[in-house]
Design an enzyme around this catalytic site. Sequence first.
Site, PDB file in Angstrom:
ATOM      1  N   CYS A  45      43.293  33.121  41.834  1.00 40.89           N
ATOM      2  CA  CYS A  45      43.257  34.529  41.425  1.00 40.89           C
ATOM      3  C   CYS A  45      44.592  34.965  40.827  1.00 40.89           C
ATOM      4  CB  CYS A  45      42.882  35.416  42.602  1.00 40.89           C
ATOM      5  SG  CYS A  45      43.772  34.998  44.087  1.00 40.89           S
ATOM      6  N   LYS A  64      31.770  34.766  56.461  1.00 44.80           N
ATOM      7  CA  LYS A  64      30.831  34.082  55.563  1.00 44.80           C
ATOM      8  C   LYS A  64      31.579  33.298  54.505  1.00 44.80           C
ATOM      9  CE  LYS A  64      28.776  35.070  51.646  1.00 44.80           C
ATOM     10  NZ  LYS A  64      28.471  33.840  50.912  1.00 44.80           N
ATOM     11  N   GLU A  77      39.532  37.847  33.213  1.00 44.55           N
ATOM     12  CA  GLU A  77      39.845  36.700  34.062  1.00 44.55           C
ATOM     13  C   GLU A  77      38.859  35.569  33.780  1.00 44.55           C
ATOM     14  OE1 GLU A  77      39.259  37.164  38.332  1.00 44.55           O
ATOM     15  OE2 GLU A  77      41.082  36.021  38.674  1.00 44.55           O
ATOM     16  N   GLU A  88      40.999  41.498  48.140  1.00 42.05           N
ATOM     17  CA  GLU A  88      41.931  40.656  47.395  1.00 42.05           C
ATOM     18  C   GLU A  88      41.131  40.127  46.226  1.00 42.05           C
ATOM     19  OE1 GLU A  88      43.679  38.308  45.699  1.00 42.05           O
ATOM     20  OE2 GLU A  88      43.596  36.809  47.294  1.00 42.05           O
ATOM     21  N   GLY A 128      37.665  37.738  46.487  1.00 39.15           N
ATOM     22  CA  GLY A 128      36.708  37.291  45.479  1.00 39.15           C
ATOM     23  C   GLY A 128      36.903  38.061  44.191  1.00 39.15           C
ATOM     24  N   SER A 129      35.819  38.188  43.436  1.00 35.55           N
ATOM     25  CA  SER A 129      35.945  38.797  42.109  1.00 35.55           C
ATOM     26  C   SER A 129      36.087  40.313  42.216  1.00 35.55           C
ATOM     27  CB  SER A 129      34.715  38.465  41.276  1.00 35.55           C
ATOM     28  OG  SER A 129      33.606  39.164  41.783  1.00 35.55           O
TER      29      SER A 129
END
Lengths: 293, 486, 308
Positions: B301, B193, B398, B267, B245-246
């Site tokens: 990231c 996705k 972040e 990750e 992602g987050s």
Amino acid sequence: MARIEILKTYKLFIGGQFPRTESGRFYALKNTKGTPIANICLSSRKDVRNAAQAARKAFGGWSEKTAFNRGQILYRIAEMLEGRRDQFIAELQAQGVGKAKAEKEVEIAIDRIVYYAGWCDKYNQVLSAVNPVSSSHFNFSVYEPTGVVGIFAPQNTSLLGLVSVLMPVIAGGNTCLVLASENMPLCAITFAEVLHSSDLPGGVVNILTGTNKELADTLSSHMDINAIVYGGEDSEILKSIQENAVSNIKRVIVQKKDWVKPDSQDLYMIIDTQELKTTWHPIENIGGATSSY
Amino acid sequence: MAKKVEKIEVPSWDYAPSLESTSHIELKERYDLYIDGKWVKPTSGKYFATVNPANEQKLAEVAHGNALDVDKAVKAARKAYNEVWSKMPGSERAKYIYRIARLMQERAREFAVIETLDAGKTIRESRDVDVPLACNHFFYYAGWADKLEYAFPNRKIESLGVAGQIIPWNFPLLMAAWKIAPALATGNTVVLKPAETTPLTALKLAEIIDEAGLPPGVVNIVTGYGDTGASIVDHADIDKIAFTGSTGVGKLIQKAVAGTPKKVTLELGGKSANIIFDDAPIDQAVEGIVNGIFFNQGHVCCAGSRLFVQENIAERVVQKLKQRMETLYVGNPLDKNTDIGAINSKEQLATINKYIKIGQKEGAEMYQPVCSIPSKGYYCPPTLFLNVAQSSLIAQEEIFGPVLTIQTFRTVDEVIQKANNTPFGLAAGVWTDKGSRIFNLTTKLRAGVIWANTYNKFDPTSPFGGYKESGFGREGGLHGLSAYLK
Amino acid sequence: MSQTRKTISKFNLQMVDSPAIDKVGVEERVARFQTRSIKNESKLQGLKMSLSMIDLTTLEGKDTPGKVKQMCYKAHHLCDTHPGLPTVAAVCVYPSMVAFAKKELKDSGVKVASVSTAFPSGQAPMDVKLLDTRFAVDEGADEIDMVISRGKFLAGEYSFVFDEIASIKEVCGNARLKVILETGELATLDNVRKASDLAIHAGADFIKTSTGKIQPAATMQVTYTMLMAIKDYFDKTGIMIGMKPAGGISTSKLALHNLVMVKEVLGDAWLNNEWFRFGASSLANDVLMQIIKSETGIYQSSDYFSID
């Protein structure tokens, strides 16, 4: 008159010392005939906290020891255990293990420690890498310990299961707190005495006794524990550990093996509690195409 | 005579606009789901628009897949796994993956332009970084497919089955490559996705996978929002979840798979320290700072978002950094001379602006160079915060934008402690001319990637991933195979 | 009247306490300049600027007054069929040719630069170097391109190199002094930076990469390193120093990349022939061809451009 035997008080092992649980509670361990054989500390949340603190404090020193030195210390543990063979066999028997089985268990445990002692200065050689990146950089990946590991020792063995899940964790430079088998806790504490007498710095291994049910939540949600090794077989507890692990993204490793079998030890169990670190640095290429060697 | 030169007035020499042409790209008005080798309409009949963040114009409509669509995709992937892919010799799998790499290389320019249109990243970066790295990733892992038994000594090599993969919007095509290539090489099948704001290059990749003749169902692309991703995570017949992602969403995923046999790699976010010592190659360090935080608008990231400068050179480094920032061009991502493109979405721009406000409120000194910003689209000028305290929010959370916090330090031990004083552990940078100090820091910094005298370098052969709350598992290199093997 | 500098200070070791340089980082930075896309108006402007910055050069043992004369004519008649072009900045010759060149160029506005100090090796006694320079100045040279003693520099005798430059500077009088580092012999960028700092402190009006006799010459990495030295000195003192890459810049593309680099490192103030020069012999024709191509859209042939 026959001599009155001195009975051993089974205590906890935290920061290289043998305190009683701060809660002052205990549970009675009975042999197969139902006779009480020892009072075992029923550790509390605060004992978990103290053990985690001790493990964190010991992490810098242990992880920065040379791999060779860690190997020496692990080998020393095996030496100490060998010398106390009979004591462990007797304890296993007291907990209901037959003599032949008990002897075998202790022998395998000793050999397993030697096995992991040997890996200390080899696993990184086997599994690290120099990565040939397509730019003018030197790039390499090496394994480093994850940090403080919480270990739930296997329930159905008193010594071998504990040794099997513990050794790969400390061979790789982690420090840990171990929750001993609930029903067979005796060897865990006696093993702490072995650790205590084998040059292992205090705090590298901390051993608690008590119930999984009571301590699992505290241990798995503790923010300063980086990974959990679960050697038990209770899927409910495992699920709640995995859920709690989310608090600080703990790595949860499930170790379920027949610990008597030779293939229940391997290099990859060390890697389970390692982090891979990749480092880049430029390579100066003086003169480039015009240089000749 | 020596004389101080005041400001000399000279006619300035500016670069004329140099726009990459969009005439050669092909975009459909509407994209369906790619399931079982076919383009399938979403069960719900719903589509959503993907817009160009540089001008807020709609690029295409994309299907919103739901749980039923995900189920279809998983079934197709399972069938392809059982009947074809897991039985195919590695050498044959390799050929398919090589084909994908080659077809991508042939259409590299189209991919670069679409990536820039959909994500807002500069054409220079999509052309020189994203697309070539994505191609190379397929090329690298293709070669592994028939050599897996050499990767991990004495370990039995077994694939997992169906991998559910959820990727972010910051490197849409590259992240798709990072996920799909190792999964296929190790014999798994895939349901992927893409992020809702950047689905187009993954859908173009589906076209290429189709063109390459991959057996139907080996790769399925299901577009949609968070609910679509949740359907993948929750699907009972998925063996492996790979997420980038987050940290927030990563935690939801870790919780959702608790008690299931699913294997997971995460990750996640970072707040990486970039450390400059007084003996550093200072001009290259300044470049490293710029590249560390302004690359891809700071949507990285592993961005070097916390700068630590040794106090005795702080003034000079900041001066040089400011001067360098004045030469950065912010604007149309399609212009080949643009250095900083558009922020990926309206939502992300709001998040960044929220943190800029917090920074100002916290009393840190802010600097932004004077730069002209297009009136339409989502843009944020490169931003510095000076004299930031370790305890301020902007130095802890972040931001995922072109915002750098600067702290000073005096000693080695102090900076190691401050750099590690974070829940994250993705990356770090160290700049010094002294070899022994480099190894001291690279050893003690608790992060998965350490760049010494460089920053933000990526390569298919180089494992990437974090410590602590930056996630677990590695992507890239030999070690990246491990995540897709039993 | 062009500006010249006075020597400011005596040598001290701080002058060569130069920042460390990471070569790979420099290569990456330089690659970024090369990705700048220069088109249309901005390209034409850049090309014309390049022409005006050229030091048209002949430095051969076989140079004759005839050869120099032809080159001088070219210097201010670059392409007479194409009006509106600038002249080059200067011609660059050996001391023995200065008088001829000066006579040819008279009021053209094109300057005469002379190499000196036992160019290109610099392996001569100090007296000879001073005499060499004084001769060129007396013959009317507007600019002096001296070479440093690379042997002494590499042997760590920085004080010697400093004094040498300072002494030559004194002899130059009103002539501007360009100091050639011969970067191809210095081998590392750290040395290039150190030599740049040394030359700047010793009184150079310009620093120049190469003699043209040694390869590699004016690579962008080397020029970038020297520009950073100029930048740091300017930030500290407010004094501008000129830059001249020489040797190996023979195409318009490379010239434009250099201009991009000057613009982004030093700023627009350096984008004129007072502060930036190209030492080159074949660059001019390539730039001319590109200018005409830009204006007409038709690719050119060298048959239509004079080779002098």
